[in-house]
Design a protein around this motif. Structure first.
Motif, PDB file in Angstrom:
ATOM      1  N   CYS A 261      -4.231   6.122 -11.248  1.00 13.18           N
ATOM      2  CA  CYS A 261      -5.345   5.702 -12.102  1.00 13.18           C
ATOM      3  C   CYS A 261      -5.168   4.246 -12.535  1.00 13.18           C
ATOM      4  CB  CYS A 261      -5.417   6.576 -13.349  1.00 13.18           C
ATOM      5  SG  CYS A 261      -5.405   8.343 -12.992  1.00 13.18           S
ATOM      6  N   GLY A 262      -6.084   3.396 -12.127  1.00 11.60           N
ATOM      7  CA  GLY A 262      -6.003   1.987 -12.523  1.00 11.60           C
ATOM      8  C   GLY A 262      -4.775   1.303 -11.964  1.00 11.60           C
ATOM      9  N   ILE A 263      -4.439   1.649 -10.736  1.00 14.63           N
ATOM     10  CA  ILE A 263      -3.269   1.066 -10.045  1.00 14.63           C
ATOM     11  C   ILE A 263      -3.781   0.327  -8.809  1.00 14.63           C
ATOM     12  CG2 ILE A 263      -1.198   1.647  -8.706  1.00 14.63           C
ATOM     13  CD1 ILE A 263      -0.736   3.999 -10.596  1.00 14.63           C
ATOM     14  N   SER A 264      -3.347  -0.935  -8.644  1.00 14.57           N
ATOM     15  CA  SER A 264      -3.903  -1.728  -7.543  1.00 14.57           C
ATOM     16  C   SER A 264      -3.341  -1.313  -6.178  1.00 14.57           C
ATOM     17  CB  SER A 264      -3.637  -3.220  -7.784  1.00 14.57           C
ATOM     18  OG  SER A 264      -2.250  -3.458  -7.897  1.00 14.57           O
ATOM     19  N   GLY A 265      -2.068  -0.842  -6.165  1.00 18.72           N
ATOM     20  CA  GLY A 265      -1.489  -0.417  -4.888  1.00 18.72           C
ATOM     21  C   GLY A 265      -0.604  -1.484  -4.268  1.00 18.72           C
ATOM     22  N   ALA A 266       0.117  -2.232  -5.102  1.00 12.26           N
ATOM     23  CA  ALA A 266       1.047  -3.253  -4.597  1.00 12.26           C
ATOM     24  C   ALA A 266       2.117  -2.574  -3.748  1.00 12.26           C
ATOM     25  CB  ALA A 266       1.707  -3.973  -5.777  1.00 12.26           C
ATOM     26  N   ILE A 267       2.638  -3.309  -2.756  1.00 12.65           N
ATOM     27  CA  ILE A 267       3.640  -2.741  -1.838  1.00 12.65           C
ATOM     28  C   ILE A 267       4.836  -2.175  -2.601  1.00 12.65           C
ATOM     29  CG2 ILE A 267       4.584  -5.088  -1.405  1.00 12.65           C
ATOM     30  CD1 ILE A 267       4.702  -2.262   1.127  1.00 12.65           C
ATOM     31  N   GLN A 268       5.231  -2.861  -3.697  1.00 15.91           N
ATOM     32  CA  GLN A 268       6.404  -2.386  -4.450  1.00 15.91           C
ATOM     33  C   GLN A 268       6.133  -1.054  -5.144  1.00 15.91           C
ATOM     34  OE1 GLN A 268       5.024  -5.412  -4.912  1.00 15.91           O
ATOM     35  NE2 GLN A 268       6.554  -6.947  -4.358  1.00 15.91           N
ATOM     36  N   LYS A 284     -11.706   0.862 -10.257  1.00 14.92           N
ATOM     37  CA  LYS A 284     -13.080   0.356 -10.351  1.00 14.92           C
ATOM     38  C   LYS A 284     -13.370  -0.717  -9.296  1.00 14.92           C
ATOM     39  CE  LYS A 284     -12.463  -3.212 -13.877  1.00 14.92           C
ATOM     40  NZ  LYS A 284     -12.739  -3.641 -15.252  1.00 14.92           N
ATOM     41  N   ASP A 285     -12.312  -1.206  -8.638  1.00 12.82           N
ATOM     42  CA  ASP A 285     -12.502  -2.231  -7.605  1.00 12.82           C
ATOM     43  C   ASP A 285     -12.497  -1.569  -6.218  1.00 12.82           C
ATOM     44  OD1 ASP A 285     -12.384  -4.285  -5.803  1.00 12.82           O
ATOM     45  OD2 ASP A 285     -10.453  -5.091  -6.497  1.00 12.82           O
ATOM     46  N   PRO A 286     -13.657  -1.548  -5.528  1.00  7.48           N
ATOM     47  CA  PRO A 286     -13.691  -0.872  -4.220  1.00  7.48           C
ATOM     48  C   PRO A 286     -12.765  -1.517  -3.190  1.00  7.48           C
ATOM     49  CG  PRO A 286     -15.751  -2.073  -4.636  1.00  7.48           C
ATOM     50  CD  PRO A 286     -14.945  -2.137  -5.908  1.00  7.48           C
ATOM     51  N   ASN A 287     -12.333  -2.758  -3.444  1.00  6.51           N
ATOM     52  CA  ASN A 287     -11.438  -3.441  -2.494  1.00  6.51           C
ATOM     53  C   ASN A 287      -9.965  -3.333  -2.885  1.00  6.51           C
ATOM     54  OD1 ASN A 287     -13.587  -4.429  -0.852  1.00  6.51           O
ATOM     55  ND2 ASN A 287     -14.045  -5.925  -2.475  1.00  6.51           N
ATOM     56  N   ALA A 288      -9.654  -2.508  -3.871  1.00  6.07           N
ATOM     57  CA  ALA A 288      -8.242  -2.394  -4.298  1.00  6.07           C
ATOM     58  C   ALA A 288      -7.399  -1.884  -3.121  1.00  6.07           C
ATOM     59  CB  ALA A 288      -8.134  -1.438  -5.483  1.00  6.07           C
ATOM     60  N   PRO A 289      -6.231  -2.500  -2.877  1.00  7.75           N
ATOM     61  CA  PRO A 289      -5.388  -2.100  -1.733  1.00  7.75           C
ATOM     62  C   PRO A 289      -5.013  -0.629  -1.742  1.00  7.75           C
ATOM     63  CG  PRO A 289      -4.529  -4.084  -2.805  1.00  7.75           C
ATOM     64  CD  PRO A 289      -5.667  -3.624  -3.639  1.00  7.75           C
ATOM     65  N   ILE A 290      -4.977   0.011  -2.903  1.00  3.58           N
ATOM     66  CA  ILE A 290      -4.556   1.420  -2.962  1.00  3.58           C
ATOM     67  C   ILE A 290      -5.472   2.314  -2.128  1.00  3.58           C
ATOM     68  CG2 ILE A 290      -5.849   2.040  -5.099  1.00  3.58           C
ATOM     69  CD1 ILE A 290      -2.800   3.482  -5.533  1.00  3.58           C
ATOM     70  N   PHE A 291      -6.732   1.891  -1.966  1.00  6.03           N
ATOM     71  CA  PHE A 291      -7.646   2.723  -1.175  1.00  6.03           C
ATOM     72  C   PHE A 291      -7.244   2.745   0.312  1.00  6.03           C
ATOM     73  CE2 PHE A 291     -10.821   1.810  -4.692  1.00  6.03           C
ATOM     74  CZ  PHE A 291     -10.720   3.084  -5.234  1.00  6.03           C
ATOM     75  N   ASP A 292      -6.447   1.743   0.741  1.00  6.53           N
ATOM     76  CA  ASP A 292      -6.023   1.702   2.149  1.00  6.53           C
ATOM     77  C   ASP A 292      -5.058   2.839   2.497  1.00  6.53           C
ATOM     78  OD1 ASP A 292      -7.513  -0.553   2.344  1.00  6.53           O
ATOM     79  OD2 ASP A 292      -5.815  -1.943   2.200  1.00  6.53           O
TER      80      ASP A 292
END
Ligand SMILES: Cc1cc2nc3c(=O)[nH]c(=O)nc-3n(C[C@H](O)[C@H](O)[C@H](O)COP(=O)(O)OP(=O)(O)OC[C@H]3O[C@@H](n4cnc5c(N)ncnc54)[C@H](O)[C@@H]3O)c2cc1C
Length: 319
Positions: A261-268, A284-292
Motif C-alpha cells: 500500500c503506497g509503495i513505489s516498488g524500488a529494487i531494494q 495512486k500512480d498508474p506508472n509506479a514500478p511496483i505494478f511491473d
C-alpha cells in the motif's frame, strides 16, 4: 555428507527459518537438528517432522540467555563428536553471530546470504544473490566443515512426517564464552504473527502520508490474520518499527499474499518480497514500478481502498 542444522527456538516454538533450512538439508542427505537452551529436549523430537534423522539437545544453564558464544562452544563440540562436515543456519541476529563465531573457532569457510543449496557431483554448492540481487552467484567451500547462513524466508519448511532420534550432550564451556551476560530482554508487543511467519502481509510505504495511517493497515492485517510490514523510507522516518522493514537491508519475506500500500516498488524493496505468492499493489500512480511485478494492481487512493477492503474482508469472514 552429515549436516547439522541449528534450530533456533523462541519459547516453545522452533523458528520456521531453521526448519526450512533443515528441510532443504534433509532433501540432500543426512541431516540432524540442533536445539540449544531452555526447552530444547522437548522441542528436539519435532525436528523429525522436517527430515532430521537425529536431533541433538542441550539445556545447560550457560545456554539460557540467547547469547552466541556458549552456542559456538556447543556446536564446536558437536562437530567434533559427530564428524559433521556441514553446519547450516537460517539468518537471525543470534544465528548470524553463532555462524560467524563457529567459522572463526573452527577456521572454517562461511558462505552467507544463501538462498538455495544443491549437491553437484560430490560438491555442495550454494546460491547467493549478488549485485543488489540482479545476479545469482554459485558458491562453494574449499574445506570442512562448511558453514552456511541462509537468507531469512528463502527456504520453505516442508513437513515430511518422520521421527528424529534425540540425543542429549554435555558441553564444557570456555571461560571466555561465558563472560557476557544478558542485562535485560524485552519483548515487542504484538497481537498477530511476525512478518517472517505470516501467510499474509499488509505493507505500507510513504504513500500512507503519516504514521497514523498505519492503523488502516493494522485493521486490514487483523481482518486477514496477517502482519504489517513497512518500507525503509517509513521506517527511517520513524513511522513504524525497524523490525518490520522488508527489503535489501531489512527482512526477506515470502507470504502467500503481500498487499503493498503506497509503495513505489524500488529494487531494494522488491528483493525482500518478490518471492511472495500473490502480490497486490495499491498505488495512486498508474506508472509506479511496483505494478511491473504485481499480480493484481489497484490504481487509487489507499486511504479509500484499504478501509473498504477491510470491511469486505470482515463481511466475508462473518458470513
Ligand atoms: C543501500 C540501500 C538499501 C535500501 N534498503 C531498502 C530496504 O531494505 N527496504 C526498502 O523498502 N527500501 C530500501 N531502500 C530504499 C529504497 O530505495 C526506496 O527509497 C524505498 O523503498 C521507497 O519507499 P516507499 O515505496 O515507501 O516510498 P516512495 O518511493 O516515496 O513511494 C511512495 C509511493 O506511494 C504512492 N502514493 C502516494 N500517495 C498515495 C496514496 N494516497 N494512495 C496510494 N498510493 C500513494 C506514490 O505514488 C509512490 O509510488 C534502500 C535504499 C538504499 C540506497
Amino acid at each position: 555428507m552429515t549436516t547439522l542444522v541449528f534450530l533456533e527456538h523462541h519459547g516453545d516454538e522452533l523458528q520456521k527459518g531453521g526448519l526450512g533450512v533443515l528441510s532443504k538439508a534433509a532433501s540432500l542427505g543426512e541431516a540432524a537438528g540442533v536445539v540449544l537452551g531452555p526447552g530444547a529436549a522437548a522441542l528436539a523430537p519435532s525436528a523429525g517432522a522436517y527430515g532430521a534423522t537425529r536431533a541433538y539437545a542441550c539445556e545447560d544453564d550457560a545456554l539460557t540467555a540467547p547469547l552466541p558464544q556458549p552456542r559456538v562452544d556447543a556446536l564446536a563440540v558437536l562437530v567434533e563428536n559427530t564428524g559433521a562436515d556441514t553446519v547450516l543456519f537460517a539468518s537471525s541476529v543470534l544465528a548470524a553471530d553463532v555462524a560467524a563465531g563457529l567459522a572463526a573457532r573452527l577456521e572454517a569457510g562461511l558462505n552467507w546470504d544463501l538462498t538455495d543449496l544443491a549437491v553437484e557431483g560430490d560438491e555442495l554448492v550454494g546460491t547467493r544473490p549478488a549485485l543488489g540481487d540482479t545476479v545469482l552467484a554459485t558458491v562453494g567451500w574449499k574445506g570442512s566443515p562448511r558453514i552456511g547462513l541462509f537468507r531469512s524466508g528463502a527456504l520453505d519448511a516442508v513437513e515430511t512426517g518422520g521421527t528424529a532420534e534425540v540425543e542429549g550432550f554435555d558441553v564444557s564451556f570456555s571461560d571466555f564464552s561465558t563472560l557476557a551476560s544478558l542485562v535485560e530482554q524485552t519483548q515487542e508487543e504484538s497481537s498477530g504473527p511476525s512478518i517472517e511467519d505470516a501467510d499474509v502481509i499488509v505493507a505500507g510505504g510513504r504513500g500512507l502520508g503519516s504514521p497514523e495511517a498505519f492503523s488502516l493497515l493494522e485493521e486490514l492485517a487483523a481482518a486477514l490474520g496477517g502482519a504489517v510490514a513497512a518500507t525503509r523510507a517509513v521506517v527511517d522516518a520513524g513511522w513504524y518499527p525497524y523490525s518490520t522493514q522488508v527489503g535489501q537491508t531489512g527482512k526477506t519475506v515470502a507470504p502467500k499474499l503481500y498487499i503493498a500500500c503506497g509503495i513505489s516498488g524500488a529494487i531494494q524493496h522488491k528483493v525482500g518480497m518478490q518471492g511472495s505468492g500473490t502480490i497486490v499493489a495499491i498505488n495512486k500512480d498508474p506508472n509506479a514500478p511496483i505494478f511491473d511485478f504485481s499480480d493484481i494492481g489497484v490504481v487509487g487512493d489507499l486511504h479509500q481502498i484499504v478501509p473498504t477492503l477491510t470491511e469486505l474482508v470482515r463481511a466475508r469472514r462473518a458470513s
